[in-house]
Design a protein around this motif. Structure first.
Motif, PDB file in Angstrom:
ATOM      1  N   ALA A   1       0.832  -1.209   0.000  1.00 56.85           N
ATOM      2  CA  ALA A   1       0.000   0.000   0.000  1.00 56.85           C
ATOM      3  C   ALA A   1       0.866   1.259   0.000  1.00 56.85           C
ATOM      4  N   ILE A   2       1.946   1.251   0.767  1.00 52.88           N
ATOM      5  CA  ILE A   2       2.837   2.405   0.820  1.00 52.88           C
ATOM      6  C   ILE A   2       3.449   2.670  -0.547  1.00 52.88           C
ATOM      7  N   HIS A   3       3.829   1.590  -1.230  1.00 54.40           N
ATOM      8  CA  HIS A   3       4.392   1.736  -2.582  1.00 54.40           C
ATOM      9  C   HIS A   3       3.334   2.203  -3.574  1.00 54.40           C
ATOM     10  N   THR A   4       2.160   1.580  -3.550  1.00 48.92           N
ATOM     11  CA  THR A   4       1.101   1.874  -4.522  1.00 48.92           C
ATOM     12  C   THR A   4       0.641   3.322  -4.448  1.00 48.92           C
TER      13      THR A   4
ATOM     14  N   GLY B   1       5.789   6.254   4.399  1.00 47.57           N
ATOM     15  CA  GLY B   1       6.108   5.369   5.503  1.00 47.57           C
ATOM     16  C   GLY B   1       4.879   5.011   6.300  1.00 47.57           C
ATOM     17  N   ILE B   2       5.118   4.579   7.543  1.00 46.44           N
ATOM     18  CA  ILE B   2       4.027   4.139   8.407  1.00 46.44           C
ATOM     19  C   ILE B   2       4.350   4.465   9.853  1.00 46.44           C
ATOM     20  N   ASN B   3       3.312   4.870  10.581  1.00 42.59           N
ATOM     21  CA  ASN B   3       3.375   5.024  12.023  1.00 42.59           C
ATOM     22  C   ASN B   3       2.490   3.940  12.630  1.00 42.59           C
ATOM     23  N   ILE B   4       3.074   3.079  13.450  1.00 43.00           N
ATOM     24  CA  ILE B   4       2.339   1.946  14.018  1.00 43.00           C
ATOM     25  C   ILE B   4       1.763   2.370  15.362  1.00 43.00           C
TER      26      ILE B   4
ATOM     27  N   ARG C   1      11.017  -4.500   4.807  1.00 41.16           N
ATOM     28  CA  ARG C   1      10.266  -4.478   3.555  1.00 41.16           C
ATOM     29  C   ARG C   1      10.202  -3.098   2.908  1.00 41.16           C
ATOM     30  N   LEU C   2      10.529  -2.067   3.649  1.00 42.68           N
ATOM     31  CA  LEU C   2      10.415  -0.709   3.128  1.00 42.68           C
ATOM     32  C   LEU C   2      11.791  -0.115   2.834  1.00 42.68           C
ATOM     33  N   PRO C   3      11.890   0.731   1.800  1.00 40.54           N
ATOM     34  CA  PRO C   3      13.159   1.406   1.515  1.00 40.54           C
ATOM     35  C   PRO C   3      13.596   2.276   2.688  1.00 40.54           C
ATOM     36  N   ALA C   4      14.871   2.534   2.758  1.00 39.05           N
ATOM     37  CA  ALA C   4      15.425   3.290   3.878  1.00 39.05           C
ATOM     38  C   ALA C   4      14.850   4.697   3.991  1.00 39.05           C
TER      39      ALA C   4
END
Length: 548
Positions: free
Chosen positions: A121-124, A129-132, A155-158
């Motif tokens: 979803a982040i890529h699409t 990024g994401i905050n959990i 799984r996510l780019p730096a």
């Protein structure tokens, strides 16, 4: 100075109207806000009210299905994401279980699949990024929670943010759902932890009190620092308070800060700053003849009320904790609940630049950033004088700091202490300016600028270090600093008040042609008008942010 560096510097100031206007600040302490309340169609308006104060906006885009898999919120709007990116604001949605323990457990039991869904979803949607933000889950799932964060980081780019909202823990407890958060392990796999330093008192609490008292916040910071480096801690601030009624029929219901003044005014309330909690406490009485305002779905019936919230004075005191403990920055729950005046001071106080005379100024963000970097101090305690003139010595000092490589350059304020002679690495004695003695506070900066051909003296061979810098003088300094090829002599004369035989004409013509400086709507340049301290703060932050 290399030609490549001149081109880099030019790219930072092209299209900059050096003498007016503003833009979102890009330096200083990290500043984010969640967005949950209000209509998604108004999210852009909510962000606009912050006037460039935010680095990150965290909308409620990621929820959970009944089986613990990812559910994308209907509020997810690609258009909003694009608009934020145009403003250089990153969009980092938060993942929430809405306090539902069973739902959170299912998510952690299926963490591999959930991590895959979130990364996709982040890529699409070109998110940042994401905050959990998973809460109310027992300590039994502590390792699973950490593993979810680790999976997402892998799984996510730096360049994509992975951050975690953690419960405030003033007593270092590892029991109940506080035990879910292994601060040390979570910090290893995330960019930062956002401490939810609020709800010390909560809905249903029998005793009225602060949502976030000073000691509650400070002890929570101290515990976090025992586990995590300061630059991985973001301190969360509440944009809401809580209301109690003396007969017990209302116990700590949430009140948006933006509504506090209305309640106090309507019901003739009294406000004090509680000395222990350093939070605002308001008391008021609703009479039978008073209008019945609605708070969080509850109409206020006649009776005595007590409201605890964070007003401007309280929030300023607590923002100082970010600087005191050298934390990464601040977060807030949540946008659209704050008082309209909040953004007049929030970023400024966050960055330690407590200048009341800069509150609401068009350049207040840049002033805060410049102060935070140590480039410029106030003229006196608590006074910045944003519209005051900048002297020639101050301007040269500022430019020398911008152009120095590395942090080793002295950082006394413009108009500040001695020690600036070290900037040039040598003595100014060879300059020949009778009014610049070796012990002048800006002697080194003036020597540096003279040696690099950026400045020269005035007609009588003096430098006039304490004279106000004019617009044409600043433009000439920039032209020499950038060394950009001059425009054709046949180029149309840009300003009615800059004659072809004026000493600064070529510099003004060239810098205007390339968009570095601009004139006024009436077609004039006003070459002899002084440059202000705020205008120089804008120049500093924009040049330096690009170099970072």
């Amino acid at each position: 100075m290399s030609s490549n560096y001149r081109k880099t510097l030019l790219s930072t100031v092209v299209a900059l109207s050096l003498f007016a206007g503003s833009a979102p600040a890009e330096a200083g302490k990290y500043n984010m806000s969640y967005v949950f309340h209000g209509s998604p169609g108004k999210y852009i308006d909510y962000v606009e009210t912050t006037r460039g104060s935010l680095d990150v906006i965290s909308p409620s885009y990621f929820k959970l299905n009944p089986d613990g898999s990812l559910q994308l919120s209907p509020s997810l709007d690609p258009g909003f994401i694009q608009e934020m990116h145009k403003r250089n604001i990153r969009v980092v949605p938060y993942l929430s279980n809405d306090w539902n323990r069973d739902l959170g457990i299912l998510a952690l039991q299926n963490k591999e699949h959930l991590a895959d869904q979130l990364a996709e979803a982040i890529h699409t949607y070109q998110l940042d990024g994401i905050n959990i933000d998973l809460e109310n889950i027992p300590k039994l799932y502590r390792e699973d929670f950490t593993a979810l964060v680790q999976l997402l980081r892998a799984r996510l780019p730096a360049d994509k943010e992975v951050s975690v909202a953690v419960a405030a823990n003033p007593y270092g407890s590892d029991q109940g759902w506080l035990g879910l958060y292994d601060y040390e392990a979570l910090a290893e796999y995330s960019d930062h932890l956002m401490i939810m330093a609020y709800d010390e008192h909560y809905e249903g609490d029998l005793a009225p009190g602060s949502v976030a008292s000073w000691r509650f916040i400070e002890k929570s910071i101290e515990f976090a620092l025992s586990q995590v480096p300061a630059d991985k801690i973001v301190l969360g601030f509440p944009f809401y308070g809580r209301l109690w009624k003396s007969d017990g029929t209302i116990l700590g219901i949430s009140v948006q800060n933006r509504m506090a003044d209305e309640l106090i005014k309507t019901y003739r309330g009294t406000v004090t700053l509680d000395p222990s909690s350093r939070s605002a406490r308001a008391t008021f009485t609703v009479l039978p003849t008073d209008p019945a305002l609605t708070v969080n779905g509850r109409k206020l019936s006649p009776g005595d009320y007590e409201l605890w919230y964070e007003n401007e004075a309280a929030m300023k005191l607590k923002l100082e904790l970010v600087g005191k403990y050298h934390l990464k920055g601040a977060g807030s729950w949540s946008l659209a609940q704050e008082d309209a005046r909040t953004w007049d001071f929030f970023r400024l106080w966050l960055n330690g630049a407590a200048f009341p005379d800069s509150m609401g100024h068009w350049a207040h963000n840049e002033i805060a950033d410049a102060y935070d970097h140590g480039w410029i101090n106030g003229e006196a305690a608590g006074i910045f004088s944003p519209d005051g003139p900048l002297t020639r010595a101050q301007a040269v000092t500022v430019l020398s700091r911008i152009m120095m490589e590395g942090p080793e350059a002295p950082v006394s304020g413009a108009g500040g202490a001695a020690g600036d002679a070290a900037l040039s690495g040598g003595s100014p004695s060879g300059i020949g300016f009778a009014d610049v003695t070796p012990d002048h506070w800006a002697a080194g900066a003036i020597a540096w600028a003279y040696a690099n051909g950026i400045v020269d003296g005035i007609a009588d061979g003096s430098f006039a270090p304490d004279e106000p810098l004019t617009r044409e003088q600043m433009t000439a300094m920039l032209a020499r600093l950038l060394n950009y090829p001059p425009v054709s002599a046949n180029t149309k004369r840009p300003y009615a008040d800059v004659a072809p035989d004026r000493w600064s004409h070529a510099a003004i013509q060239t810098m205007s042609e390339y968009g570095v400086v601009d004139g006024y709507p009436d077609g004039t340049f006003r070459p002899e008008e002084p440059v202000t301290r705020a205008q120089m703060a804008v120049l500093m932050t924009r040049v330096f942010s690009d170099r970072e």
